[in-house]
Design an enzyme around this catalytic site. Structure first.
Site, PDB file in Angstrom:
ATOM      1  N   PRO A 198       3.550  -2.318  -3.157  1.00  0.00           N
ATOM      2  CG  PRO A 198       3.632  -4.473  -4.076  1.00  0.00           C
ATOM      3  CD  PRO A 198       2.694  -3.480  -3.454  1.00  0.00           C
ATOM      4  CG  MET A 199       4.821   1.277  -6.158  1.00  0.00           C
ATOM      5  SD  MET A 199       4.287   2.996  -6.263  1.00  0.00           S
ATOM      6  CE  MET A 199       4.276   3.470  -4.538  1.00  0.00           C
TER       7      MET A 199
ATOM      8  CD  GLN B 207       5.052  -8.122  -5.100  1.00  0.00           C
ATOM      9  OE1 GLN B 207       5.866  -7.436  -5.706  1.00  0.00           O
ATOM     10  NE2 GLN B 207       3.752  -7.988  -5.256  1.00  0.00           N
TER      11      GLN B 207
ATOM     12  CB  CYS C 293       5.241  -7.738 -12.538  1.00  0.00           C
ATOM     13  SG  CYS C 293       6.449  -6.646 -13.281  1.00  0.00           S
TER      14      CYS C 293
ATOM     15  CE  LYS D 298       0.125  -4.599  -6.144  1.00  0.00           C
ATOM     16  NZ  LYS D 298       0.716  -4.499  -7.488  1.00  0.00           N
TER      17      LYS D 298
ATOM     18  CG  ASN E 172      -3.253  -1.485  -6.510  1.00  0.00           C
ATOM     19  OD1 ASN E 172      -2.641  -1.989  -7.455  1.00  0.00           O
ATOM     20  ND2 ASN E 172      -2.895  -0.336  -5.992  1.00  0.00           N
TER      21      ASN E 172
HETATM   22  C1  LIG Z   1       7.450   2.567 -10.049  1.00  0.00           C
HETATM   23  C2  LIG Z   1       6.527   1.405  -9.800  1.00  0.00           C
HETATM   24  C3  LIG Z   1       7.047   0.203  -9.378  1.00  0.00           C
HETATM   25  C4  LIG Z   1       6.190  -0.882  -9.130  1.00  0.00           C
HETATM   26  N1  LIG Z   1       6.717  -2.044  -8.633  1.00  0.00           N
HETATM   27  C5  LIG Z   1       5.881  -3.055  -8.262  1.00  0.00           C
HETATM   28  C6  LIG Z   1       6.370  -4.208  -7.593  1.00  0.00           C
HETATM   29  O1  LIG Z   1       7.565  -4.335  -7.296  1.00  0.00           O
HETATM   30  N2  LIG Z   1       5.471  -5.178  -7.272  1.00  0.00           N
HETATM   31  C7  LIG Z   1       4.130  -5.067  -7.560  1.00  0.00           C
HETATM   32  O2  LIG Z   1       3.348  -5.962  -7.234  1.00  0.00           O
HETATM   33  N3  LIG Z   1       3.650  -3.980  -8.173  1.00  0.00           N
HETATM   34  C8  LIG Z   1       4.481  -2.967  -8.508  1.00  0.00           C
HETATM   35  N4  LIG Z   1       3.966  -1.834  -9.061  1.00  0.00           N
HETATM   36  C9  LIG Z   1       2.510  -1.713  -9.225  1.00  0.00           C
HETATM   37  C10 LIG Z   1       1.888  -1.076  -7.977  1.00  0.00           C
HETATM   38  O3  LIG Z   1       2.046  -1.884  -6.846  1.00  0.00           O
HETATM   39  C11 LIG Z   1       0.386  -0.817  -8.191  1.00  0.00           C
HETATM   40  O4  LIG Z   1      -0.252  -2.037  -8.443  1.00  0.00           O
HETATM   41  C12 LIG Z   1       0.127   0.128  -9.351  1.00  0.00           C
HETATM   42  O5  LIG Z   1       0.986   1.244  -9.289  1.00  0.00           O
HETATM   43  C13 LIG Z   1      -1.329   0.609  -9.352  1.00  0.00           C
HETATM   44  O6  LIG Z   1      -1.627   1.289  -8.155  1.00  0.00           O
HETATM   45  P1  LIG Z   1      -1.661   2.905  -8.084  1.00  0.00           P
HETATM   46  O7  LIG Z   1      -2.542   3.366  -9.197  1.00  0.00           O
HETATM   47  O8  LIG Z   1      -2.181   3.209  -6.715  1.00  0.00           O
HETATM   48  O9  LIG Z   1      -0.252   3.369  -8.306  1.00  0.00           O
HETATM   49  C14 LIG Z   1       4.799  -0.752  -9.337  1.00  0.00           C
HETATM   50  C15 LIG Z   1       4.295   0.468  -9.776  1.00  0.00           C
HETATM   51  C16 LIG Z   1       5.130   1.544  -9.993  1.00  0.00           C
HETATM   52  C17 LIG Z   1       4.545   2.861 -10.428  1.00  0.00           C
END
Ligand SMILES: Cc1cc2nc3c(=O)[nH]c(=O)nc-3n(C[C@H](O)[C@H](O)[C@H](O)COP(=O)(O)O)c2cc1C
Length: 331
Positions: free
Chosen positions: A17-18, A71, A101, A140, A201
């Site tokens: 989720p991002m 989520q 978060c 998460k 993750n």
């Molecule tokens: C722009 C952005 C927005 C994110 N929004 C969420 C979110 O809404 N919910 C969540 O659980 N994690 C969020 N994350 C965290 C990601 O889900 C993930 O845990 C984190 O980026 C690490 O994984 P990666 O290294 O593969 O990016 C966000 C990350 C980024 C970069």
């Protein structure tokens, strides 16, 4: 085989989720490029119970996206319980609770990773949400608040006892935010402490790293976030690699442009013009990264608001690169 409710997938590759990134168009593109499970952006429980349009919109999805988890985040058990019921009415495959978060605005309300400092509250929220819906509930989370208070094993055990169906672990602490090296060494420990599926993750951005996570840490799934931005084909590349095939390092130019066009068209189909084009801008630099003259073209593409002119400019750029490639120049 990883199982969450009715979902049964071997070594699933999961789109993270991002917020502001994994909207419907991006999720569909990732799905078409092999993502097994996708999540919505996080949705505020307080927003949902106030019937806020923005929060409600974030829960919309297409059947093509299944299996999908909505989520939600929040710190009040009653709001979380009610918002889980609202999320359930959208009929996702599962609901995920954000316990990771790091962002100040979220943490200051006691939500997200602040729950890692108050395990009693976390437990109360999990119990209330689980009893309020028939859908599987996942969480998460992160390793802990900071390096001196890593409590992921305890969190995983609490989650399992409450009836949580799977846990995704971003292998950083809240203190690290999104920076620094993830510490994957906790994954195997969590795996040996609980029976529920564990999804790893944190900086899994190459097929090699992902294969390593399955083999070395024995995790059930791997979640990819930033590694899929501008590179949604990472899911297919990884599947090839996991199946012992050689994967193409660089997406062929024509396939890359096909992906860009398809994503852009989906964005406009879902959001209309000019919103769909304007909101697509944030993906452009990722898609063009590494290509000849990309920064100049990217700056130019930022000015478009309508679909056809930007598609035409992309066609011209692709043609230009193909011509360069034909005469052996770098692209
Ligand atoms: C722009 C952005 C927005 C994110 N929004 C969420 C979110 O809404 N919910 C969540 O659980 N994690 C969020 N994350 C965290 C990601 O889900 C993930 O845990 C984190 O980026 C690490 O994984 P990666 O290294 O593969 O990016 C966000 C990350 C980024 C970069």
């Amino acid at each position: 085989m990883m199982k969450i409710g009715n979902i049964e997938i071997d070594k699933p590759l999961v789109l993270a989720p991002m917020e502001s990134v994994t909207d419907q168009a991006f999720r569909i593109i990732c799905k078409r490029f092999g993502a097994d499970i996708v999540f919505t952006e996080f949705v505020s429980s307080e927003g949902l119970i106030r019937d806020c349009r923005k929060a409600m919109r974030k829960m919309e999805f297409d059947q093509e996206e299944r299996p999908i988890g909505i989520q939600i985040y929040g710190s009040n058990e009653t709001s979380m319980e009610k918002s889980a019921q609202i999320a359930e009415s959208m009929q996702p495959d599962f609901i995920d609770i954000n316990c990771g978060c790091w962002v100040k605005n979220v943490v200051n309300t006691g939500a997200g990773s602040a729950l890692l400092k108050d395990l009693k509250k976390l437990e109360k929220i999990l119990v209330s949400v689980i009893k309020s819906t028939r859908l599987p509930i996942t969480i998460k989370t992160r390793l802990g608040w900071d390096k001196n208070s890593i409590n992921i094993v305890e969190v995983a055990k609490i989650a399992e006892q409450c009836g949580v169906s799977a846990i995704t672990i971003h292998c950083r602490t809240r203190d690290q935010q999104m920076k620094g090296e993830p510490d994957y060494s906790w994954l195997a420990l969590v795996k040996s402490s609980v029976f529920i599926p564990v999804i790893a993750n944190g900086s899994f951005d190459t097929p090699e790293k992902i294969k390593h996570a399955f083999e070395k840490f024995g995790v059930d799934g791997v979640m990819i976030g930033r590694g899929a931005i501008g590179k949604p084909w990472i899911f297919l590349q990884t599947k090839d690699y996991l199946n012992g095939k050689i994967y193409k390092q660089n997406m062929e130019l024509q396939n890359r442009f096909r992906a860009i066009r398809e994503h852009l068209e989906l964005s406009v189909k879902i959001k209309g013009e000019p919103k769909g084009v304007i909101e697509f801008r944030k993906y452009i630099s990722g898609y063009l990264s590494g290509l000849y003259d990309a920064s100049r073209i990217r700056a130019e593409l930022m000015n478009y608001k309508e679909l056809h002119p930007i598609l035409k400019r992309l066609d011209e750029y692709e043609e230009f690169l193909l011509e360069r490639a034909e005469v052996g120049k770098i692209i």
